[in-house]
Write an enzyme that holds these catalytic residues in place. Structure first.
Site, PDB file in Angstrom:
ATOM      1  N   THR A  57      -1.159  10.472   3.542  1.00  0.00           N
ATOM      2  CA  THR A  57      -2.260  10.866   4.405  1.00  0.00           C
ATOM      3  C   THR A  57      -2.978   9.745   5.260  1.00  0.00           C
ATOM      4  O   THR A  57      -3.211   9.528   6.276  1.00  0.00           O
ATOM      5  CB  THR A  57      -2.901  12.032   4.309  1.00  0.00           C
ATOM      6  OG1 THR A  57      -2.322  13.217   3.944  1.00  0.00           O
ATOM      7  CG2 THR A  57      -3.811  12.751   5.389  1.00  0.00           C
ATOM      8  N   CYS A  58      -3.599   9.295   4.775  1.00  0.00           N
ATOM      9  CA  CYS A  58      -4.291   7.646   5.554  1.00  0.00           C
ATOM     10  C   CYS A  58      -3.072   6.917   5.887  1.00  0.00           C
ATOM     11  O   CYS A  58      -4.442   6.515   7.176  1.00  0.00           O
ATOM     12  CB  CYS A  58      -5.407   6.932   3.956  1.00  0.00           C
ATOM     13  SG  CYS A  58      -5.878   8.012   2.525  1.00  0.00           S
TER      14      CYS A  58
END
Length: 246
Positions: free
Chosen positions: A49-50
């Protein structure tokens, strides 16, 4: 319980960082004093996600934040300086200041240091974002305290909506290109001249093939240009689109 610290000062921490090949220490006072700063914290560099959403969108919206009076955007993670620097290069995140909280001191001072032992991560930062003015936290967006890695409120668009819900967003431009294509170069030149940042997807890289080009655009020539999800077409089509939008 993850505490909202709006109205409080950020923790007083000194960070060992790397500039070039040298060790340099940076203090929170140097980072925040007399400035308007966005800091977003995440569990780890290179994590899904990052890398796919959190960091890229802040990097993409950085010029908009700057127009809204934000002096800098900081990405913080409990990682070492070498990892954070490599990740920034991998993400082409030139608009973001990467801050390695390797010892977790800042995250602990914020009350955001959490156990991720079940994933083999040890202690990491919880995911959150905050707007800091002259060292004082004006606004925090903290992800809900639920299992896993929620990503609902610390995103760049939520922060921008708080700062100015009427801010004009940049258009999202994607080009499908191939090496040595003069029409691709012409399209990129037009976009740069009109201050329109773009994402380039090049045939022959990362598994992108001629079949991918046809499947996505329905055409077999490059460049193929998409603006805000709309298929504009080739370089000539882009010129007509820009003339109509002027």
């Amino acid at each position: 319980m993850l505490e909202n610290r709006e109205g409080q000062r950020v923790p007083d921490v000194t960070f060992p960082t790397r500039v070039g090949n040298e060790w340099v220490t940076v203090t929170t006072d140097e980072l925040f004093a007399g400035k308007t700063v966005i800091l977003f914290a995440l569990p780890g560099a290179y994590t899904p996600t990052c890398s796919s959403t959190h960091l890229p969108r802040y990097n993409e919206l950085a010029p908009v934040f700057k127009r809204e009076g934000v002096d800098s955007i900081i990405c913080l993670s409990v990682n070492d300086p070498f990892v954070m620097s490599a990740w920034a290069g991998d993400q082409s995140a030139a608009n973001i200041d990467m801050l390695p909280d390797g010892n977790g001191e800042f995250s602990e001072g914020m009350g955001m240091l959490v156990e991720k032992r079940d994933l083999g991560f040890g202690k990491r930062s919880w995911r959150y974002s905050m707007l800091v003015k002259d060292g004082v936290i004006e606004k925090m967006f903290i992800e809900p305290d639920v299992p896993g890695d929620p990503f609902e409120v610390s995103d760049a668009d939520t922060m921008l909506n708080y700062i100015n819900a009427e801010a004009k967003l940049p258009k999202r431009v994607t080009l499908l290109t191939k090496p040595g294509c003069p029409h691709c170069d012409r399209a990129k030149k037009h976009l740069s001249e009109n201050d329109m940042p773009y994402e380039e997807i090049q045939l022959g890289k990362n598994g992108v093939t001629y079949s991918s080009l046809v499947a996505i655009s329905g055409r077999g020539t490059v460049p193929q240009i998409f603006i805000d999800g709309e298929h504009v077409g080739g370089a000539d089509d882009l010129e007509h689109w820009l003339a109509k939008s002027a």
